[in-house]
Design an enzyme around this catalytic site. Structure first.
Site, short mmCIF file in Angstrom:
data_model
loop_
_atom_site.label_atom_id
_atom_site.label_comp_id
_atom_site.label_asym_id
_atom_site.label_seq_id
_atom_site.Cartn_x
_atom_site.Cartn_y
_atom_site.Cartn_z
N ALA A 1 -1.78 0.93 6.61
CA ALA A 1 -2.01 -0.10 7.62
C ALA A 1 -2.84 -1.23 7.02
O ALA A 1 -3.55 -1.04 6.03
CB ALA A 1 -2.74 0.50 8.82
N ASP A 2 -2.75 -2.38 7.65
CA ASP A 2 -3.58 -3.51 7.27
C ASP A 2 -3.87 -4.33 8.51
O ASP A 2 -3.04 -4.40 9.42
CB ASP A 2 -2.92 -4.37 6.20
CG ASP A 2 -3.92 -5.25 5.48
OD1 ASP A 2 -4.84 -4.68 4.84
OD2 ASP A 2 -3.82 -6.48 5.58
N SER A 3 -5.05 -4.93 8.55
CA SER A 3 -5.45 -5.80 9.65
C SER A 3 -5.74 -7.18 9.10
O SER A 3 -6.45 -7.32 8.11
CB SER A 3 -6.71 -5.27 10.34
OG SER A 3 -6.47 -4.00 10.89
N LYS B 1 0.84 -1.20 0.00
CA LYS B 1 0.00 0.00 0.00
C LYS B 1 0.87 1.25 0.00
O LYS B 1 0.59 2.22 -0.71
CB LYS B 1 -0.94 0.00 1.20
CG LYS B 1 -2.04 -1.03 1.11
CD LYS B 1 -2.87 -1.04 2.39
CE LYS B 1 -3.95 -2.11 2.35
NZ LYS B 1 -4.75 -2.11 3.60
N SER C 1 -0.54 -4.44 10.82
CA SER C 1 0.73 -3.98 10.26
C SER C 1 0.60 -2.51 9.92
O SER C 1 -0.44 -2.06 9.44
CB SER C 1 1.10 -4.80 9.01
OG SER C 1 0.07 -4.70 8.05
#
Length: 195
Positions: free
Chosen positions: A64-66, A48, A101
């Site tokens: 960010a990523d979940s 991203k 993250s």
């Protein structure tokens, strides 16, 4: 910020950070074959950042990523009743991990990343509880098919780690990365371009 998530925006605002620009990344979020959840979570945040940072030269960019993982299995961001139902049935009575993250690209070109892991355990869910939860619709687009900040909170029998990570953004780590990238003290709203 490289995210269209209203939850991430709300979390940033809670700590006095107002993104100057919201510019979501459009990337393929498919896991690679046999990819482990931790690797996948970090790869998504970095991808991203790579997709968006070039559009905002000289800016601090946050991505960010979940990821919800049950063992080595990466659960999807539920887009249908059947996907959400399958996720909730899998999580019923079990412990799972939420991997958050975060990647921040600084004005200096440096990339800083963090991976935060939170353990969550759901009580055993009966079919009626799952069906009732599906009716509320708050699961739509959520990793693992649930939103801990909503009605799914009643399913959580145990949590260890960052609650804000499960909502969508580990705040402590995110603020530390933004401070390092911007080389400043955040005492007033910080304008950042984020993902």
């Amino acid at each position: 910020m490289a995210s269209a998530s209203p939850r991430r925006l709300d979390l940033l605002r809670q700590v006095g950070i107002e993104p100057a620009v919201i510019d979501p990344a459009d990337i393929d979020e498919s896991p690679e074959p046999r990819e482990l959840p931790r690797h996948y979570a970090l790869r998504m945040a970095r991808a991203k950042l790579a997709a968006v940072a070039g559009r905002h030269p000289g800016a601090v960019v946050l991505t960010a990523d979940s990821v919800v993982a049950c063992g080595r299995r990466i659960l999807p961001k539920a887009e249908s009743d059947s996907q959400a139902r399958a996720c909730l049935a899998l999580l019923s009575g079990r412990r799972h991990r939420v991997l958050g993250s975060v990647a921040v690209g600084g004005a200096d070109g440096a990339v800083r990343t963090r991976l935060v892991e939170t353990a969550v355990r759901f009580k055993r869910l009966d079919k009626a509880e799952i069906e009732d939860y599906l009716l509320c619709g708050e699961w739509h687009g959520k990793a693992g098919g649930y939103a801990i900040q909503g009605r799914a909170a009643r399913f959580v029998s145990f949590i260890s780690g960052s609650y804000s990570n499960v909502v969508g953004l580990p705040l402590f780590e995110t603020v530390a990365l933004l401070k390092a990238a911007a080389c400043l003290e955040i005492t007033a709203p910080l304008k950042v371009a984020s993902q």
